[in-house]
Scaffold this active site. Structure first.
Site: not given
Length: 415
Positions: A91, A214, A234, A306-307, A331, A397
């Site tokens: 990162y 997100v 998915r 963003y990912g 982003y 999460k």
């Protein structure tokens, strides 16, 4: 006069003996010791596979609470994909070493970037500065400094590195799980929908990874902004339940990736639009689903990445760039958030908290993992949790919660 706070703790006695705790002038030392216990954290010495390099450690050294500082205890801390990337060393933003925290390995990196903490003590000058003069013992705060290390039970922070959570005094809908996940995913969603080419009311947007934290946040933010969402996930055995859940959050349409990639979907999508406009697609996965979303956009569209959770490259046909005037953006929320003025940050957090208190925003699906026991036991809990994450056995999460001694902040009062 500044307030000096020295907190002593012993690794082998729980809670620490009150004779080893000294808090000068402001707080009852014995009660504060019952609330905190020794400092503990999930740390690593070398970067690598999180499962292999992370471990729990306890620190018994005295801590000074100086001017401009706040002592906070963490209520919950989130595990985000970027946290694991930081530990792996891939990162861009790197954490700072925490000096002499591990009594064996000395300087270590403290893991974690997001979480909610509660104010336990406020230094004298912190009470009077413009940033935190309204902070009170018991307030909830968010960490505004990136990579500061949130997988810990308590720590001393600078008053300029935290943001107060503007909760209602009673019956607040801002729960610990909600507050612990506010700083990354919901604010990323607000930024995605606000920072790149304004999206007009009733326009459509596309997103893959709609069941991610997100993705769930973006559905709810878009609903409040009167933006319609077409969401892709998915396929899975519980897809009908997941679809109903996302629709309950406010999604307008939900489809599987198989449906998105099928040759018939383009005509189905035209029926959905019914002449309306879709110029934005938000990509957190990469690979073929990003390409397929880009092909659905109207001319002068924006593909915002963003990912890249699939770790597959982004493949954009040159025709979309030339003939459709497609614009591709990256982003990076952390970088953009750091550049925002304090006032803009406060406005976004105030807007988000107003939605939450109004019942319009929910935390992501989550699982709370309690960290308790000796360091070896906590290490094993973390390793088992990471193994489940890496094997794809957790679709929620993960929130970490440290087990504290049986006491509350109500036991802490001024001398």
């Amino acid at each position: 006069m500044s307030v000096s706070c020295r907190v002593f703790s012993q690794a082998h006695k729980w809670p620490p003996p009150t004779r080893n705790l000294l808090v000068q002038k402001r707080y009852h030392s014995s009660n504060l010791g019952k609330v905190l216990g020794p400092r503990r954290a999930i740390v690593y010495k070398e970067r690598g596979n999180p499962h292999d390099v992370l471990y729990a450690t306890t620190n018994t050294k005295p801590v000074e609470l100086g001017g401009g500082q706040i002592l906070v205890k963490f209520l919950m801390s989130a595990i985000n994909p970027a946290d694991l990337n930081v530990i792996e060393g891939v990162y861009p933003k790197k954490p700072e070493l925490t000096k002499d925290f591990d009594l064996v390995n000395e300087d270590v990196y403290m893991a974690g970037n997001e979480g909610v903490a509660q104010v336990v003590a406020v230094g004298e000058s912190a009470m009077s500065n413009g940033v935190s003069k309204n902070l009170r013992v018991g307030d909830w705060v968010l960490i505004d400094k990136p990579q500061m290390g949130t997988w810990t039970n308590w720590k001393v922070v600078q008053s300029t590195d935290i943001i107060r959570v503007p909760r209602r005094d009673s019956d607040s809908k801002i729960t610990e799980p909600m507050a612990a996940t506010m700083m990354v995913n919901p604010l990323t969603a607000i930024g995605l929908l606000s920072d790149i080419n304004r999206i007009q009311d009733s326009h459509f947007v596309l997103q893959n990874g709609a069941n991610s934290a997100v993705g769930q946040a973006l559905i709810q933010v878009a609903k409040r902004m009167n933006i319609k969402t077409v969401n892709f996930v998915r396929d899975r055995p519980d897809y009908p339940e997941l679809k109903n859940y996302l629709m309950g959050l406010g999604a307008d349409h939900v489809f599987t990736y198989d449906e998105l990639l099928h040759s018939s979907f383009k005509s189905k999508f035209k029926e959905i639009l019914s002449g309306n406009v879709c110029r934005h697609a938000f990509n957190g996965i990469g690979g073929d689903t990003a390409t397929a979303m880009a092909a659905l956009l109207n001319k002068k569209g924006h593909l915002v990445s963003y990912g890249g959770m699939s770790k597959q490259p982004l493949k954009i046909p040159v025709g979309l760039l030339i003939f459709n005037d497609l614009k591709c953006h990256g982003y990076w929320h952390s970088n953009i958030w750091e550049s925002l003025p304090k006032q803009d940050k406060s406005e976004r957090i105030d807007m988000l908290t107003a939605w939450i208190e109004g019942g319009y925003f929910q935390p992501p699906l989550h699982e709370v993992v309690t960290l308790e026991g000796a360091d070896e036991e906590v290490t094993n809990i973390v390793k088992n949790t990471l193994k489940r994450i890496q094997e794809g056995k957790i679709g929620k999460k993960i929130l970490l919660r440290w087990k504290f001694p049986e006491a509350s902040l109500e036991d802490v009062g001024p001398n």
